[in-house]
Scaffold this motif. Sequence first.
Motif, PDB file in Angstrom:
ATOM      1  N   THR A 121       0.838  -1.189   0.000  1.00 56.90           N
ATOM      2  CA  THR A 121       0.000   0.000   0.000  1.00 56.90           C
ATOM      3  C   THR A 121       0.874   1.240   0.000  1.00 56.90           C
ATOM      4  N   GLU A 122       0.240   2.378   0.073  1.00 57.71           N
ATOM      5  CA  GLU A 122       0.933   3.665   0.112  1.00 57.71           C
ATOM      6  C   GLU A 122       0.319   4.494   1.221  1.00 57.71           C
ATOM      7  N   LEU A 123       1.160   5.058   2.080  1.00 57.48           N
ATOM      8  CA  LEU A 123       0.655   5.871   3.177  1.00 57.48           C
ATOM      9  C   LEU A 123       0.046   7.155   2.647  1.00 57.48           C
ATOM     10  N   ARG A 124      -1.060   7.565   3.279  1.00 57.85           N
ATOM     11  CA  ARG A 124      -1.752   8.781   2.869  1.00 57.85           C
ATOM     12  C   ARG A 124      -1.936   9.702   4.069  1.00 57.85           C
ATOM     13  N   ALA A 125      -2.115  10.971   3.785  1.00 54.42           N
ATOM     14  CA  ALA A 125      -2.428  11.928   4.844  1.00 54.42           C
ATOM     15  C   ALA A 125      -3.707  11.504   5.546  1.00 54.42           C
ATOM     16  N   GLY A 126      -3.691  11.542   6.866  1.00 48.87           N
ATOM     17  CA  GLY A 126      -4.851  11.133   7.644  1.00 48.87           C
ATOM     18  C   GLY A 126      -4.794   9.696   8.118  1.00 48.87           C
ATOM     19  N   ASP A 127      -3.902   8.889   7.543  1.00 45.60           N
ATOM     20  CA  ASP A 127      -3.753   7.501   7.991  1.00 45.60           C
ATOM     21  C   ASP A 127      -3.254   7.466   9.439  1.00 45.60           C
ATOM     22  N   VAL A 128      -3.853   6.586  10.249  1.00 42.94           N
ATOM     23  CA  VAL A 128      -3.315   6.283  11.571  1.00 42.94           C
ATOM     24  C   VAL A 128      -2.488   5.008  11.408  1.00 42.94           C
ATOM     25  N   VAL A 129      -1.197   5.101  11.676  1.00 43.43           N
ATOM     26  CA  VAL A 129      -0.260   4.023  11.388  1.00 43.43           C
ATOM     27  C   VAL A 129       0.265   3.422  12.693  1.00 43.43           C
ATOM     28  N   LEU A 130       0.224   2.102  12.772  1.00 46.63           N
ATOM     29  CA  LEU A 130       0.806   1.378  13.897  1.00 46.63           C
ATOM     30  C   LEU A 130       2.056   0.677  13.396  1.00 46.63           C
ATOM     31  N   ALA A 131       3.180   0.943  14.045  1.00 45.23           N
ATOM     32  CA  ALA A 131       4.456   0.399  13.578  1.00 45.23           C
ATOM     33  C   ALA A 131       5.279  -0.102  14.754  1.00 45.23           C
ATOM     34  N   LYS A 132       6.169  -1.048  14.468  1.00 47.87           N
ATOM     35  CA  LYS A 132       6.994  -1.670  15.505  1.00 47.87           C
ATOM     36  C   LYS A 132       8.463  -1.443  15.173  1.00 47.87           C
ATOM     37  N   GLY A 133       9.253  -1.121  16.209  1.00 52.32           N
ATOM     38  CA  GLY A 133      10.681  -0.912  16.003  1.00 52.32           C
ATOM     39  C   GLY A 133      11.345  -0.426  17.273  1.00 52.32           C
ATOM     40  N   THR A 134      12.587   0.030  17.164  1.00 53.04           N
ATOM     41  CA  THR A 134      13.314   0.511  18.344  1.00 53.04           C
ATOM     42  C   THR A 134      12.794   1.887  18.751  1.00 53.04           C
ATOM     43  N   ARG A 135      13.136   2.291  19.978  1.00 54.52           N
ATOM     44  CA  ARG A 135      12.697   3.602  20.470  1.00 54.52           C
ATOM     45  C   ARG A 135      13.240   4.736  19.601  1.00 54.52           C
ATOM     46  N   SER A 136      14.521   4.636  19.247  1.00 51.54           N
ATOM     47  CA  SER A 136      15.125   5.701  18.437  1.00 51.54           C
ATOM     48  C   SER A 136      14.486   5.777  17.057  1.00 51.54           C
ATOM     49  N   ALA A 137      14.207   4.597  16.468  1.00 50.29           N
ATOM     50  CA  ALA A 137      13.559   4.582  15.153  1.00 50.29           C
ATOM     51  C   ALA A 137      12.141   5.141  15.253  1.00 50.29           C
ATOM     52  N   ALA A 138      11.457   4.875  16.353  1.00 47.55           N
ATOM     53  CA  ALA A 138      10.097   5.378  16.545  1.00 47.55           C
ATOM     54  C   ALA A 138      10.091   6.902  16.586  1.00 47.55           C
ATOM     55  N   GLU A 139      11.083   7.483  17.237  1.00 51.52           N
ATOM     56  CA  GLU A 139      11.174   8.948  17.289  1.00 51.52           C
ATOM     57  C   GLU A 139      11.372   9.528  15.893  1.00 51.52           C
ATOM     58  N   GLN A 140      12.199   8.874  15.085  1.00 55.49           N
ATOM     59  CA  GLN A 140      12.432   9.344  13.714  1.00 55.49           C
ATOM     60  C   GLN A 140      11.154   9.191  12.886  1.00 55.49           C
ATOM     61  N   PHE A 141      10.449   8.109  13.104  1.00 51.69           N
ATOM     62  CA  PHE A 141       9.216   7.843  12.359  1.00 51.69           C
ATOM     63  C   PHE A 141       8.168   8.902  12.657  1.00 51.69           C
ATOM     64  N   GLU A 142       8.045   9.269  13.940  1.00 48.93           N
ATOM     65  CA  GLU A 142       7.100  10.305  14.326  1.00 48.93           C
ATOM     66  C   GLU A 142       7.462  11.631  13.671  1.00 48.93           C
ATOM     67  N   ALA A 143       8.760  11.928  13.586  1.00 46.96           N
ATOM     68  CA  ALA A 143       9.200  13.169  12.964  1.00 46.96           C
ATOM     69  C   ALA A 143       8.847  13.177  11.468  1.00 46.96           C
ATOM     70  N   LEU A 144       9.031  12.044  10.789  1.00 51.00           N
ATOM     71  CA  LEU A 144       8.714  11.953   9.366  1.00 51.00           C
ATOM     72  C   LEU A 144       7.218  12.133   9.108  1.00 51.00           C
TER      73      LEU A 144
END
Length: 401
Positions: free
Chosen positions: A375-398
């Motif tokens: 799929t392709e992420l879209r504006a408004g999507d609520v995304v649940l993702a798994k990974g390290t704490r540092s990667a999660a912080e980067q993901f939130e920033a993106l």
Amino acid sequence: MDPLEGEASSPVAYEPVSVKDVLVEMKDTAELLIDLSYSAVLHRNVGLAEEVLRLEERMDVLEMRARMSLLMAARSPDDAERLAPVLSIVAATDGISDAAGDIAKIVLEDIRVPEAMRAALPEALETLVRGSVEADSPHAGRTLKGIDLESKTGVRVIALRRGSEWLLNPGPTTRIEANDVALLRGPDSAIGEVYREMTGEAYEPFDPDSPAVADLERAVDTIVHMKNLSELAVDLAYSSVLFDSEALAEEVRNLEVEVDALESRFEAWVLRAAADAEDPVSLRGLIHLGTSTEVISDAAVDISEGVLRDIEVHPVVGMAVQESDEIITRIEVAPESALDGTAVSGGVPDAEVTMSVIAIRRPEEGWLLVADADTELRAGDVVLAKGTRSAAEQFEALAGT
């Protein structure tokens, strides 16, 4: 005498065990129980169903030990208040175990499901099999890293039973021994050869008739989706407690609402299918399956109830969090953010971040389990993702949140 008889009635004596360790084992056992019970029904596998009952008995022992330890830990009203949500987690986890046992009994008690059910399953659904490792197996006495099954064949060893002991999360250093009961998951094209190498026996897959009723196909598609959503709800529920995340707890509620709606439609389709079925009684197992699935999603809400009620998490839960750097995070994709329009294939986003997307809640389309489709992420999507704490912080920033 049936090897399963008599084990559940054995007395359970108090032992000074770590509540944290018991809770982690209960979580792992619950997740495996869900997987095994559905696979037993969908592939009509008596061996898998028997392993469900063995694990259910193990869960009963874990629940009793957890309750004993929690009662010993409560020394004041404040302790009791903070331990109450942990007791709810224990009770809800046991409820999941009971529901999984009820699902397994569809096979063991011949409650009956349509012969065409397996043929109506999505082609992408992986097969789960159970086999005893023979002494002459080329895998006996070797570690999972040494065998390297997953990279070579796509088949994974998801659990091992050694006598009455379970290895629920086998890792690279886990050694497979002769007479171990191995639970293998992988694609149909590879599972047969791996099974033969492990057990020395030929793998004989269940060969069903072709589905003859359109409503039955829709019912089976729905129950598989309900099963996947319920598994996700349980995973999120535990994570919401471990990380004291109200956002994840709210998503558990959203998933439970979706499962309830799916069950309503599922029952309607099964009843319609009964009108055209030669033997309507054969559909009874499907109704049984739908009811147990809803019980599992309801239990997930019970697990996260303490978070939703804003009750302080007991330190024993915090201890479990400190041992793992992997977390589940929830983000909402902002318009024109770095993730808006990003492709996701097999759960891996096309972005400079090591996160694994496990699910997307799209406002107009509902839940999308990413492992099932690209799929392709879209504006408004609520995304649940798994990974390290540092990667999660980067993901939130993106995501721009």
